[in-house]
Design a protein around this motif. Structure first.
Motif: not given
Length: 142
Positions: A130-136, A1-11, A71-76
């Motif tokens: 039938g959606f193209t789900v991308l692996t990590d 499963m893919p992941h993203q990194v979330s960063v809590f940061a002062e503005n 979740v990451a999917i490929r779309v046209k």
């Protein structure tokens, strides 16, 4: 499963330089980035080629960072290319909490990256429909 990194940061000025500099020193590549403002603080979301290493790197620099399932999917890459996926998610009553997209090849492929409450179940249902789900690995190497 893919992941993203979330960063809590002062503005404030310099936050992006600090984060990207730390990642650059470790040779970690940023594939996509979003920044959301919420007053004095904000959330920076990073799609990295090595997200686990990225979190470790940022924490080592004293930067609050966490991994989130996505979740990451490929779309046209065409008008309405995202509509089919959006309609599918609505029919499942799945709320998209956060999302972004990027083009892979103009007028051919794009990627829709999104965060939902149950990413694994959503990923499975989309794949079975039938959606193209991308692996990590597929996502990180685009």
């Amino acid at each position: 499963m893919p992941h993203q990194v979330s960063v809590f940061a002062e503005n404030r000025p310099g936050k992006i330089e600090r984060i990207t500099g730390a990642l650059a020193k470790k040779g970690i590549n940023i594939r996509a980035i979003t920044i959301s403002d919420s007053g004095d603080y904000g959330i920076i979301k990073l799609l990295l080629d090595r997200p686990e290493d990225g979190v470790e790197c940022l924490k080592g620099e004293g930067i609050a960072a966490t991994l989130k399932d996505i979740v990451a999917i490929r779309v046209k890459d065409k008008p309405g290319g995202l509509f089919e996926a959006a309609a599918f998610l609505r029919n499942l009553d799945v709320n998209v909490e956060d999302a972004y997209g990027f083009m892979v090849k103009s007028h051919e492929d794009a990627v829709f990256v999104f965060q939902v409450e149950n990413a694994k179940a959503t990923e499975k249902l989309m794949s079975e429909s039938g959606f193209t789900v991308l692996t990590d690995k597929e996502l990180y190497l685009l």
